[in-house]
Write a protein that holds these residues in place. Structure first.
Motif, PDB file in Angstrom:
ATOM      1  N   LYS A 236      29.795  13.637-146.950  1.00 30.79           N
ATOM      2  CA  LYS A 236      28.838  12.962-147.826  1.00 30.79           C
ATOM      3  C   LYS A 236      27.428  13.273-147.352  1.00 30.79           C
ATOM      4  O   LYS A 236      27.159  13.331-146.150  1.00 30.79           O
ATOM      5  CB  LYS A 236      29.053  11.439-147.776  1.00 30.79           C
ATOM      6  CG  LYS A 236      28.227  10.656-148.769  1.00 30.79           C
ATOM      7  CD  LYS A 236      28.726  10.842-150.199  1.00 30.79           C
ATOM      8  CE  LYS A 236      27.978   9.957-151.184  1.00 30.79           C
ATOM      9  NZ  LYS A 236      28.525  10.077-152.562  1.00 30.79           N
ATOM     10  N   ALA A 237      26.523  13.501-148.314  1.00 34.22           N
ATOM     11  CA  ALA A 237      25.104  13.662-148.013  1.00 34.22           C
ATOM     12  C   ALA A 237      24.353  12.624-148.832  1.00 34.22           C
ATOM     13  O   ALA A 237      24.613  12.451-150.025  1.00 34.22           O
ATOM     14  CB  ALA A 237      24.621  15.071-148.350  1.00 34.22           C
ATOM     15  N   LEU A 238      23.413  11.929-148.192  1.00 33.53           N
ATOM     16  CA  LEU A 238      22.799  10.771-148.828  1.00 33.53           C
ATOM     17  C   LEU A 238      21.363  10.586-148.351  1.00 33.53           C
ATOM     18  O   LEU A 238      21.029  10.883-147.204  1.00 33.53           O
ATOM     19  CB  LEU A 238      23.614   9.520-148.467  1.00 33.53           C
ATOM     20  CG  LEU A 238      23.518   8.288-149.354  1.00 33.53           C
ATOM     21  CD1 LEU A 238      24.107   8.571-150.734  1.00 33.53           C
ATOM     22  CD2 LEU A 238      24.265   7.128-148.701  1.00 33.53           C
ATOM     23  N   LEU A 239      20.542  10.084-149.260  1.00 32.92           N
ATOM     24  CA  LEU A 239      19.189   9.677-148.914  1.00 32.92           C
ATOM     25  C   LEU A 239      19.253   8.400-148.090  1.00 32.92           C
ATOM     26  O   LEU A 239      20.063   7.516-148.363  1.00 32.92           O
ATOM     27  CB  LEU A 239      18.407   9.421-150.201  1.00 32.92           C
ATOM     28  CG  LEU A 239      16.899   9.190-150.100  1.00 32.92           C
ATOM     29  CD1 LEU A 239      16.185  10.524-149.903  1.00 32.92           C
ATOM     30  CD2 LEU A 239      16.394   8.498-151.373  1.00 32.92           C
ATOM     31  N   SER A 240      18.405   8.276-147.065  1.00 36.75           N
ATOM     32  CA  SER A 240      18.329   7.040-146.303  1.00 36.75           C
ATOM     33  C   SER A 240      17.168   6.191-146.799  1.00 36.75           C
ATOM     34  O   SER A 240      16.034   6.666-146.899  1.00 36.75           O
ATOM     35  CB  SER A 240      18.136   7.319-144.809  1.00 36.75           C
ATOM     36  OG  SER A 240      18.107   6.099-144.089  1.00 36.75           O
ATOM     37  N   GLY A 241      17.451   4.937-147.128  1.00 37.71           N
ATOM     38  CA  GLY A 241      16.409   4.040-147.612  1.00 37.71           C
ATOM     39  C   GLY A 241      15.734   4.599-148.846  1.00 37.71           C
ATOM     40  O   GLY A 241      16.383   5.102-149.763  1.00 37.71           O
ATOM     41  N   SER A 242      14.410   4.550-148.848  1.00 34.90           N
ATOM     42  CA  SER A 242      13.635   5.102-149.963  1.00 34.90           C
ATOM     43  C   SER A 242      13.227   6.550-149.701  1.00 34.90           C
ATOM     44  O   SER A 242      12.421   7.112-150.434  1.00 34.90           O
ATOM     45  CB  SER A 242      12.398   4.237-150.217  1.00 34.90           C
ATOM     46  OG  SER A 242      11.609   4.128-149.047  1.00 34.90           O
TER      47      SER A 242
END
Length: 278
Positions: A236-242
């Protein structure tokens, strides 16, 4: 006195609704990672706070959360003078709560240095005055964060995730994202937490961050970074926070090593990190 200020990532982040006070009600899974800033704190005799840092962006002391933490407590002692050196390693305005962790660690350090004997509840209440992410760092545990981030339920992560963190230097204002955020309330964080507690690898694919819609529309190059990580077989690849930091989760050592070797010279900040869950 030296203190390590660990960064955090959001394994999951949902927005429920916008409150009357302007804040968004959130539901998030937060955990600390091994990337940290370092604080070196010494007393001085001039009654003032002097901050030195390796980042010019933080030269305005009145906007610094370290200063605001000191300002909250300075009247509790006769001589509040301090010299603080901040070695900044966490990217700024990057969704990793660098300012919040600096603030929380400063509050805890001054509580010890000045023998204030503030309780954990007292520290929580002080932290809430300065920022929604700050109370999380007093726990020193992974947690489900609700409310505006101040309602915390700690839990144990029993899954060995290998994490590659990437930041290309883009800085994003949290206010910019929150002002454009819609109401969602679609993520079952209770189920995700149970998966993390019970070592279920399949739970990783269900991590989600609803802020990605806003961020990727405004900064499409960040979506390209996220999508490219799947070429290296991340789970999984994901943005952290904003944002703008993006993290990729791996279980295979060869896969994360290959990703790191291919990307280390491509982006401003690429680092392998681990979870800090105690």
């Amino acid at each position: 006195m030296e203190r390590k200020c660990y960064a955090k990532i959001n394994l999951s982040l949902d927005s429920l609704y916008k409150r009357e006070d302007g804040y968004h009600e959130i539901d998030s899974i937060m955990t600390r990672i091994s990337l940290y800033d370092k604080l070196i704190i010494n007393k001085n005799k001039n009654g003032k706070l002097n901050i030195k840092t390796n980042k010019k962006e933080l030269d305005n002391i009145s906007d610094n959360l370290i200063y605001k933490a000191w300002d909250l407590l300075k009247d509790k002692v006769e001589d509040p003078g301090l010299d603080i050196v901040l070695e900044k390693n966490i990217p700024i305005a990057a969704g990793l709560a660098g300012g919040s962790t600096n603030c929380a660690e400063t509050l805890m350090a001054l509580n010890d240095l000045w023998n204030l004997n503030l309780s954990m509840e007292g520290l929580f209440n002080l932290g809430k005055k300065l920022g929604a992410d700050i109370p999380f760092f007093f726990l020193k545990k992974s947690a489900r964060a609700q409310g505006i981030g101040e309602i915390l339920t700690p839990f144990d992560i029993n899954l060995d995730m290998k994490i590659l963190l990437i930041n290309d230097g883009t800085q994003i204002s949290s206010k910019f994202v929150y002002d454009r955020l819609k109401d969602y309330g679609t993520i079952d964080n209770i189920k995700l937490i149970k998966g993390l507690e019970n070592s279920r690898k399949s739970v990783v694919k269900k991590f989600e961050n609803v802020m990605e819609d806003v961020v990727y529309e405004a900064y499409p190059h960040l979506r390209e970074i996220r999508d490219s990580l799947y070429n290296f077989k991340c789970e999984k690849a994901l943005l952290s926070g904003s944002g703008a930091s993006i993290f990729a989760i791996f279980f295979d050592e060869d896969d994360i090593s290959k990703a790191y070797e291919n990307l280390i010279n491509k982006y401003k900040f690429v680092e392998r990190v681990s979870l800090i869950d105690d």
